[in-house]
Design a protein around this motif. Structure first.
Motif, mmCIF file in Angstrom:
data_model
loop_
_atom_site.group_PDB
_atom_site.id
_atom_site.type_symbol
_atom_site.label_atom_id
_atom_site.label_comp_id
_atom_site.label_asym_id
_atom_site.label_seq_id
_atom_site.Cartn_x
_atom_site.Cartn_y
_atom_site.Cartn_z
ATOM 1 N N GLN A 173 -0.483 0.192 3.803
ATOM 2 C CA GLN A 173 0.974 0.176 3.894
ATOM 3 C C GLN A 173 1.604 -0.811 2.916
ATOM 4 O OE1 GLN A 173 2.654 2.458 5.834
ATOM 5 N NE2 GLN A 173 0.576 3.239 6.100
ATOM 6 N N SER A 175 0.677 -0.756 -0.655
ATOM 7 C CA SER A 175 0.768 -0.126 -1.971
ATOM 8 C C SER A 175 2.033 0.709 -2.176
ATOM 9 C CB SER A 175 -0.481 0.715 -2.241
ATOM 10 O OG SER A 175 -0.730 1.631 -1.193
ATOM 11 N N PRO A 176 2.570 1.402 -1.161
ATOM 12 C CA PRO A 176 3.782 2.190 -1.428
ATOM 13 C C PRO A 176 4.970 1.340 -1.834
ATOM 14 C CG PRO A 176 3.233 2.220 0.922
ATOM 15 C CD PRO A 176 2.073 1.636 0.210
ATOM 16 N N HIS A 177 5.057 0.137 -1.289
ATOM 17 C CA HIS A 177 6.174 -0.746 -1.646
ATOM 18 C C HIS A 177 6.075 -1.147 -3.117
ATOM 19 C CE1 HIS A 177 9.364 -3.704 -1.067
ATOM 20 N NE2 HIS A 177 8.603 -4.576 -1.711
ATOM 21 N N TYR A 186 3.564 7.799 -6.645
ATOM 22 C CA TYR A 186 2.661 7.221 -5.657
ATOM 23 C C TYR A 186 1.811 8.306 -5.000
ATOM 24 C CZ TYR A 186 0.947 4.818 -1.520
ATOM 25 O OH TYR A 186 0.136 4.293 -0.556
ATOM 26 N N PHE A 188 -0.880 8.886 -1.821
ATOM 27 C CA PHE A 188 -1.457 8.318 -0.604
ATOM 28 C C PHE A 188 -2.747 9.052 -0.254
ATOM 29 C CE2 PHE A 188 -2.191 7.860 3.933
ATOM 30 C CZ PHE A 188 -2.109 6.473 4.058
ATOM 31 N N ALA A 200 3.618 5.593 5.225
ATOM 32 C CA ALA A 200 3.448 5.123 3.850
ATOM 33 C C ALA A 200 4.384 5.842 2.887
ATOM 34 C CB ALA A 200 2.000 5.302 3.413
ATOM 35 N N LEU A 201 4.467 7.157 2.994
ATOM 36 C CA LEU A 201 5.336 7.890 2.081
ATOM 37 C C LEU A 201 6.812 7.636 2.387
ATOM 38 C CD1 LEU A 201 3.413 11.260 1.584
ATOM 39 C CD2 LEU A 201 3.398 9.185 0.199
ATOM 40 N N SER A 203 7.918 4.713 3.465
ATOM 41 C CA SER A 203 8.120 3.387 2.895
ATOM 42 C C SER A 203 8.288 3.468 1.384
ATOM 43 C CB SER A 203 6.926 2.490 3.244
ATOM 44 O OG SER A 203 7.007 1.246 2.583
ATOM 45 N N TYR A 204 7.484 4.318 0.744
ATOM 46 C CA TYR A 204 7.598 4.484 -0.709
ATOM 47 C C TYR A 204 8.993 4.956 -1.092
ATOM 48 C CZ TYR A 204 7.150 6.938 -5.189
ATOM 49 O OH TYR A 204 7.344 7.399 -6.461
ATOM 50 N N ALA A 221 6.101 11.669 -4.789
ATOM 51 C CA ALA A 221 5.050 11.379 -3.816
ATOM 52 C C ALA A 221 3.990 12.471 -3.830
ATOM 53 C CB ALA A 221 5.646 11.258 -2.410
#
Length: 331
Positions: A173, A175-177, A186, A188, A200-201, A203-204, A221
């Protein structure tokens, strides 16, 4: 929807790693004929069961044997390497195959001995400077190193127009940021952390800031998932047994020299394990109708722009058939 393949080049149970490389070329050529957008080579260490240890070399091998498909890394494990060296390698690949090279970047650990052997720091300590490395690599690739940076005076070769497309890959959680802040596409890894895909997606997308350097105006994404598809669910379940066996042996601390055949894996478990009915299974297994149903649910929840598929099918013909069936579903 655009589709890609992530290949870890499984070594045939009764073959060699050279056979795995030949299989990769054949699968990439078939993927190109099917209209698949990407063919990526993974990076793994510590086991002869997979042959994709040096993606930067395999990318050239595959790109030279194809014409239009984008070829790249899924991913270079940047925590082990110098960003300058990675940038030089991939700018060279871009010079050889302009407009066709993807640089997928991630981080992972290969085990205590392999980590020390690969690390820049040979004392075994782990340095958490991933964000700095990613920024430095992006700056090298695009020729945008800030004037005040310690490396600003160093020119990068080869000096050719453009650069490979850089993407950030992850299964956590955090890496997406980072991808969002740098304006990068990005990816995942849903086959590593299935339940983490949705947050995660999301958050991205919340974190995304357009970057003039990257040139990406909105989030892009990609969801990577492990898919085994066959003409019948029973056959798909049989073909998925080697990857189940691999995960079982890994959980017990073992690294096998070769992936098992389906028959060997079935003998180990004493049965064929049925496809899971979980909302987010680690392995999507089944005939086209079943696979389509599961993928539809995953796509609805994550809204990816592309899908990347991975598999560890040990029979080459069955692997090619799985890719063709999946391409027919998604394209």
């Amino acid at each position: 929807m655009d589709l890609g393949i992530v290949d870890i080049c499984p070594t045939p149970p009764n073959g060699t790693q050279a056979d795995a490389f030949r299989n990769a070329v054949d699968l990439a050529q078939r993927a190109e004929a099917l209209g698949i957008k990407h063919y990526w080579l993974a990076e793994h260490h510590g086991s002869a069961a997979v042959a994709s240890h040096a993606p930067e070399i395999l990318i050239e091998h595959v790109a030279s044997a194809t014409q239009t498909i984008r070829v790249g890394s899924g991913a270079v494990l940047l925590n082990h390497y110098s960003p300058l060296k990675v940038a030089e390698q991939f700018r060279t690949l871009h010079a050889l195959h302009p407009g066709r090279i993807d640089l997928g970047v991630g981080r992972a650990f290969a085990g205590p001995v392999a980590d020390i052997a690969l690390q820049r720091h040979r004392d075994g300590r782990r340095v958490d400077d991933h964000a700095d490395q990613v920024f430095e690599l992006l700056s090298w690739l695009t020729g945008t190193m800030p004037p005040g940076h310690a490396f600003a005076s160093l020119d990068l070769a080869p000096d050719v127009p453009g650069w490979p497309e850089m993407l950030l890959l992850g299964s956590s959680q955090s890496s997406p940021h980072l991808a969002g802040q740098l304006g990068l596409p990005y990816v995942f890894a849903g086959f590593i952390s299935p339940q983490g895909a949705v947050p995660a997606l999301a958050s991205y997308r919340r974190s995304f800031r357009p970057s003039q350097v990257v040139g990406l105006e909105k989030p892009h994404a990609i969801l990577a998932i492990h898919v085994v598809c066959a003409d019948t669910t029973e056959e798909a379940e049989r073909l998925a047994m080697p990857v189940r066996h691999m995960y079982a042996t890994l959980s017990s601390g073992k690294l096998e020299r070769r992936l098992s055949t389906p028959e060997q894996a079935i003998a180990h478990f004493g049965k064929v394990i049925s496809a899971e009915n979980d909302e987010w299974p680690r392995f999507v297994i089944g005939d086209p109708a079943r696979v389509a149903s599961v993928l539809e649910r995953m796509i609805e929840q994550t809204r990816p722009d592309e899908i990347m598929i991975q598999d560890l099918i040990t029979d080459h013909g069955s692997r090619a058939r799985s890719h063709a069936l999946i391409a027919d579903l998604l394209q």
